[in-house]
Write a protein that holds these residues in place. Sequence first.
Motif, PDB file in Angstrom:
ATOM      1  N   MET A 191       2.318  -3.334   4.814  1.00 36.10           N
ATOM      2  CA  MET A 191       1.858  -2.080   5.424  1.00 36.10           C
ATOM      3  C   MET A 191       1.724  -0.979   4.383  1.00 36.10           C
ATOM      4  SD  MET A 191       3.740  -2.037   9.158  1.00 36.10           S
ATOM      5  CE  MET A 191       2.525  -0.919   9.864  1.00 36.10           C
ATOM      6  N   LEU A 192       2.651  -0.956   3.410  1.00 38.42           N
ATOM      7  CA  LEU A 192       2.559   0.072   2.375  1.00 38.42           C
ATOM      8  C   LEU A 192       1.390  -0.180   1.435  1.00 38.42           C
ATOM      9  CD1 LEU A 192       6.354   0.518   1.554  1.00 38.42           C
ATOM     10  CD2 LEU A 192       4.876   2.128   2.767  1.00 38.42           C
ATOM     11  N   SER A 193       1.049  -1.477   1.227  1.00 33.38           N
ATOM     12  CA  SER A 193      -0.090  -1.802   0.363  1.00 33.38           C
ATOM     13  C   SER A 193      -1.422  -1.397   1.004  1.00 33.38           C
ATOM     14  CB  SER A 193      -0.107  -3.302   0.055  1.00 33.38           C
ATOM     15  OG  SER A 193      -0.398  -4.061   1.219  1.00 33.38           O
ATOM     16  N   MET A 194      -1.400  -1.194   2.319  1.00 38.53           N
ATOM     17  CA  MET A 194      -2.620  -0.761   3.020  1.00 38.53           C
ATOM     18  C   MET A 194      -2.879   0.728   2.817  1.00 38.53           C
ATOM     19  SD  MET A 194      -1.879  -2.867   6.555  1.00 38.53           S
ATOM     20  CE  MET A 194      -3.279  -2.199   7.448  1.00 38.53           C
ATOM     21  N   PHE A 237      -0.212   5.315  10.314  1.00 40.16           N
ATOM     22  CA  PHE A 237       0.927   4.461  10.665  1.00 40.16           C
ATOM     23  C   PHE A 237       1.391   4.737  12.094  1.00 40.16           C
ATOM     24  CE2 PHE A 237       5.578   4.049  11.003  1.00 40.16           C
ATOM     25  CZ  PHE A 237       5.702   2.682  10.825  1.00 40.16           C
ATOM     26  N   LEU A 238       1.468   6.015  12.446  1.00 42.20           N
ATOM     27  CA  LEU A 238       1.884   6.367  13.810  1.00 42.20           C
ATOM     28  C   LEU A 238       0.894   5.836  14.842  1.00 42.20           C
ATOM     29  CD1 LEU A 238       3.169  10.018  13.256  1.00 42.20           C
ATOM     30  CD2 LEU A 238       4.540   8.048  13.909  1.00 42.20           C
TER      31      LEU A 238
END
Length: 432
Positions: free
Chosen positions: A310-313, A320-321
């Motif tokens: 998810m952080l790499s996206m 994110f929310l």
Amino acid sequence: MNINIWLPLLCIVALAMFNVPIWLALLGGALPYFLILQPTLPVQIAVQRVVAVTETSSYLAIPFFITAGAIMNYAGISSRLLDLADGLVGHLTGGLGHVNILLSVLMGGVSGSAAADASMEAKILVPEMLKRGYDEEFSAAITIASSLITPIIPPGMGLIVFSFATQISVGRMFAAGYVPGLLCMVFMMIYVYIVSKKHGYKGSRDKMASPRELLHLLRQAFWAMLIPFGILLGLRGGMFTATEAGAICAWYSLFIGVVIYKEIKWSHIWTILKESVLGTATVMILICAAGALSYFMTYERVPQALAETMLSMNLTKVSFLLMTNVILLIIGMFMEGGPAQIILGPLLMPIAIQLGIDPIQFGIMFVFNLGIGNMSPPFGIVLYQVSGLMGLKFTKVAKACMPFIVIMLLVLAIIAFCPKLILFLPNLLYGA
């Protein structure tokens, strides 16, 4: 991801699709991992993980609060809160609809359970609404929607479970639940007023209760209304922990029912104990099964992989929310809130914190979002419960619930994107 990860997860999904109880589905996915896919790991480890997760005094809060809720059902609390709600808003257009909503807000502080609140109001309020000419589906929809305010008003069980699952402050979560609960109340009452004006639904009384009558009603409900404020102030003042608050709440409820209202009889004791044991077993067996699944996922580094993905996206806080809310809304339609909180909460919370999202805001959003699933087709638990109690078609009641779902989605958006409003009370009580 390799087969060691996908196979257990697919087992869980397959078992859930065949209506296997969710705790059994979780164990059915996790245990084969230890028995077959990782034969070098002793099976005793899996058994230990099932049991070890409960070996903390913090989880004693769960049986204490469940017992307190069971006692309150027989202590005469609901009838006095009902009279108070009627005195305050019964004179408005659509009076009983407003009473239904306000009663859920008042009951939130004492029962903490959407299912319990919906059952009580379906038995007590809805028959009276039908006598006064309210539409059946509209009455059911109000009861279902308003009952979902209950779990986020302290001491809601969802707030407690999520706090323990993610290791965040129970007191702050309790304090943060009031604002979204009151927002739901206001928006729902506005909608009920508009519909009642259109259909000519009168108030349950000619005028608002006089100051003298209101004072009498407040005096009658005073002991019950001390519960939520007493818990919050006690936690804030450091007088007791969340676990001790549950025990105090249970004993205090028993005191009210026996000494003050004198409505709890010896014949009620067995019923209260049975409801407490069954309610506790339902929650704890789920926590045990989730413990085994959590160990499997941690062993295979699933949380770390999910966070890295998810952080790499390059997700922003807003994206994110939005993604999390969409996922939770879908999951909430098919799964009870408890399992999702226990499984997904610890997975998503670290990512939220890394993106700068306050954990209390994220927790309230998480619990409230999954609560919407309780009234959403195709598997909304409270939706089925009230439809069954009233003998109505599920599809018609679901249709009547749609405007209320829109209202709750609006409140969800406020929770997600107006953190200062949601965190105002926790920061005021506990500091920023």
